[in-house]
Scaffold this active site. Structure first.
Site, PDB file in Angstrom:
ATOM      1  N   LEU A 109      38.250 104.717 -87.635  1.00 60.74           N
ATOM      2  CA  LEU A 109      37.942 104.250 -86.293  1.00 60.74           C
ATOM      3  C   LEU A 109      36.439 104.044 -86.130  1.00 60.74           C
ATOM      4  O   LEU A 109      35.632 104.757 -86.731  1.00 60.74           O
ATOM      5  CB  LEU A 109      38.443 105.270 -85.262  1.00 60.74           C
ATOM      6  N   ASN A 115      40.636 115.660 -85.783  1.00 57.36           N
ATOM      7  CA  ASN A 115      41.402 115.136 -86.909  1.00 57.36           C
ATOM      8  C   ASN A 115      41.802 116.274 -87.829  1.00 57.36           C
ATOM      9  O   ASN A 115      41.048 117.240 -88.017  1.00 57.36           O
ATOM     10  CB  ASN A 115      40.560 114.123 -87.692  1.00 57.36           C
ATOM     11  N   HIS A 158      42.496 117.105 -91.659  1.00 58.87           N
ATOM     12  CA  HIS A 158      42.196 116.527 -92.971  1.00 58.87           C
ATOM     13  C   HIS A 158      42.614 117.495 -94.080  1.00 58.87           C
ATOM     14  O   HIS A 158      42.316 118.695 -94.008  1.00 58.87           O
ATOM     15  CB  HIS A 158      40.698 116.231 -93.090  1.00 58.87           C
ATOM     16  N   SER A 195      41.448 121.185 -93.006  1.00 59.26           N
ATOM     17  CA  SER A 195      40.434 121.375 -91.973  1.00 59.26           C
ATOM     18  C   SER A 195      40.803 120.592 -90.720  1.00 59.26           C
ATOM     19  O   SER A 195      41.344 119.493 -90.797  1.00 59.26           O
ATOM     20  CB  SER A 195      39.061 120.881 -92.469  1.00 59.26           C
ATOM     21  N   ASP A 252      35.246 111.758 -91.793  1.00 61.37           N
ATOM     22  CA  ASP A 252      35.484 113.174 -92.093  1.00 61.37           C
ATOM     23  C   ASP A 252      34.201 114.002 -92.080  1.00 61.37           C
ATOM     24  O   ASP A 252      34.036 114.929 -92.875  1.00 61.37           O
ATOM     25  CB  ASP A 252      36.182 113.321 -93.454  1.00 61.37           C
TER      26      ASP A 252
END
Length: 238
Positions: A115, A129, A131, A158, A167
């Site tokens: 994004l 998020n 991950h 995470s 990330d």
């Protein structure tokens, strides 16, 4: 790790946290959130699910739970019919939908598109998020195979704040396990997925209860002296 129902306060008298979820795949983590919400063990209301994949099973999961869904997957006009819509077009539609739903928190759970900073900054709520690695190690894809090839002793997942850099946002929580070098990447992925099903609702519970104050974290304000430094870690070997 404590059970969510054990970690919660005696009652959830306050208004539930309104959560929107972005998905691309099967939605196993979405299902965990749905189950916890319906059981009353997580003080959230999933106000809607957005998918960038038309036939993602996560959409079916949401519809079966009577949760609003929006799919922005393909362009359907002109000679571009059948092709994936561009990221800017997706973001325009997704932004409008999120503004309509007005969530308190946006969760990327298996969402597989990068994004833009403009989309993230204009979102009506903080965005987190999930991950599958112990960030900052192994950003991006194929994390399980990369861990095995590296010979790492530990692996996990995470939950982090979403920023324009892939990330790279502040890591809030991590769940860890020991790596069995004799296992395949597929087996390791399955083990990590079990951790994901625990760390995501636990993190959202901490946010809902105000233990993790995302506005304070985003503002670089001085953290509470009564909490350990982020990320909060759980050892969940399985």
């Amino acid at each position: 790790m404590p059970n969510i129902s054990q970690a919660q306060s005696s009652s959830f008298d306050s208004k539930p946290l309104k959560v929107a979820v972005l998905v691309s795949g099967s939605g196993s983590n979405l299902q965990v959130l749905i189950d916890a919400m319906q059981a009353g063990s997580l003080p959230i209301e999933i106000v809607g699910v957005i998918s960038n994949v038309k036939d993602a099973y996560a959409v079916t999961r949401a519809q079966q739970a009577n949760i609003k869904t929006a799919v922005f997957s393909h362009i359907t006009e002109g000679d571009k019919a059948g092709k994936r819509m561009g990221i800017k077009t997706f973001e325009r539609h997704a932004t409008a939908q999120l503004n309509e739903w007005q969530p308190d928190l946006i969760v990327l759970a298996g969402f597989m598109r990068v994004l833009s900073g403009d989309f993230i900054h204009s979102a009506p709520a903080p965005m987190i998020n999930l991950h599958p690695s112990l960030l900052p190690k192994y950003k991006g894809l194929d994390t399980h195979q990369r861990v095995l090839e590296s010979g790492d002793l530990y692996h996990g997942c995470s939950v982090h704040l979403v920023t324009a850099e892939l990330d790279a946002g502040q890591v809030l929580t991590q769940a860890m396990l020991g790596v069995n070098k004799q296992q395949t990447a597929e087996v390791l992925q399955s083990r990590v997925q079990q951790l994901e099903h625990q760390i995501l609702p636990w993190t959202i519970l901490l946010i809902a209860q105000g233990v993790l104050n995302l506005e304070q974290i985003n503002s670089d304000a001085k953290p509470s002296p009564y909490l350990p430094a982020l990320p909060l870690k759980l050892w969940l070997d399985n």
